[in-house]
Write an enzyme that holds these catalytic residues in place. Structure first.
Site, PDB file in Angstrom:
ATOM      1  CG  ASP A   1      20.808  -2.400 -36.054  1.00 47.57           C
ATOM      2  OD1 ASP A   1      19.679  -2.377 -36.555  1.00 47.57           O
ATOM      3  OD2 ASP A   1      21.124  -3.098 -35.075  1.00 47.57           O
TER       4      ASP A   1
ATOM      5  CG  HIS B   1      21.299   0.824 -32.612  1.00 49.03           C
ATOM      6  ND1 HIS B   1      21.053  -0.343 -31.922  1.00 49.03           N
ATOM      7  CD2 HIS B   1      22.481   0.615 -33.259  1.00 49.03           C
ATOM      8  CE1 HIS B   1      22.038  -1.209 -32.154  1.00 49.03           C
ATOM      9  NE2 HIS B   1      22.926  -0.648 -32.950  1.00 49.03           N
TER      10      HIS B   1
ATOM     11  CG  HIS C   1      25.192  -3.275 -39.144  1.00 46.03           C
ATOM     12  ND1 HIS C   1      25.227  -4.645 -39.089  1.00 46.03           N
ATOM     13  CD2 HIS C   1      25.084  -2.829 -37.869  1.00 46.03           C
ATOM     14  CE1 HIS C   1      25.142  -5.014 -37.816  1.00 46.03           C
ATOM     15  NE2 HIS C   1      25.054  -3.943 -37.050  1.00 46.03           N
TER      16      HIS C   1
HETATM   17 NI    NI Z   1      24.752  -1.438 -33.734  1.00 42.75          NI
END
Ligand code: NI
Length: 257
Positions: free
Chosen positions: A69, A120, A213
């Site tokens: 992400d 996102h 991430h």
């Molecule tokens: Ni995030």
């Protein structure tokens, strides 16, 4: 004149003999050369084409979906190199503002290498704190920039912080997006420690969706060992669409297969 020519020829002859490799052959391939060979090419104008879909049935084999992400960021290219070397496919939940800032190059490469893209939000806002119009615009702007940069219409979304409610679900459904959460949280944003991230991620079970991430160097550095660890346990690393075998149902929240 003759005196000069002969020694020069001898000298050149000696040089060319010395240039022939002796002894056992060495592997001439560097990592950069291997990666260059793996890297797909696509026309400078126009969009990259995804590779052929893989024959993977996650009802029969052990699958794990790795998700990254908040990018694209400074370490995304390195992560893509690692995934390419292991022939692993992942899903990237991208932030629209990051695409605007960093350009669409990494996203085009993701598409060309078989990874999946998800929405996102535009600014990584907590969607549950926004008006209906706010939620709509956060999702729509990101759909738009990704479409413009890659030609891809995304069908997945992940709400920032996992914060969702009825209105977020409704708007996601309206925009043709399935909500994807996770079942394994590496908390890699909190613990910037490669060995901690690795230990948590490798706990994945069949059907897990692992949250990471790609904006953190420590996470990207954990991925080579993670892929080896999962391969040792006979896992196939898949995109979310591969995990479900089709596009996940809209509106519902998904946390695993
Ligand atoms: Ni995030």
């Amino acid at each position: 004149m003759r005196v000069w020519v002969v020694p020069m020829m001898l000298l050149l002859g000696a040089w060319s003999v010395a240039a022939v490799p002796v002894g056992p052959p060495v592997d001439p391939e560097t990592r950069a050369e291997r990666l260059a060979a793996l890297r797909p090419q696509w026309p400078a104008s126009g969009f990259p084409l995804p590779p052929a879909p893989r024959e993977v049935d996650c009802a029969k084999v052990k699958c794990v979906a790795l998700t990254f992400d908040d990018g694209p960021g400074d370490h995304t290219g390195e992560l893509l190199d690692t995934l390419a070397e292991h022939r692993a496919r992942a899903t990237f939940f991208v932030v629209g503002r990051m695409v605007e800032e960093n350009g669409g190059g990494d996203l085009r490469r993701m598409v060309a290498e078989g990874h999946e893209l998800g929405n996102h939000s535009w600014s990584h806002a907590q969607l549950t704190g926004l008006s209906k119009e706010g939620i709509r615009s956060e999702l729509r702007r990101t759909q738009k920039i990704v479409k413009r940069e890659t030609g891809v219409r995304m069908v997945l979304m992940r709400p920032p912080y996992g914060a969702t409610d009825r209105r977020v679900a409704e708007e996601s459904r309206r925009q043709g997006l399935a909500q994807i959460l996770w079942s394994v949280d590496t908390q890699d944003w909190l613990d910037r420690d490669t060995s901690v991230v690795l230990r948590r991620a490798v706990r994945a079970a069949p059907g897990s969706i692992v949250l990471m991430h790609d904006i953190h160097r420590t996470t990207v550095e954990a991925v080579p060992e993670l892929l080896k660890g999962l391969a040792d346990k006979k896992y196939t690393i898949v995109t979310l669409s591969e995990l479900y075998g089709k596009a996940p149902a809209l509106g519902r929240r998904h946390t695993r297969r």
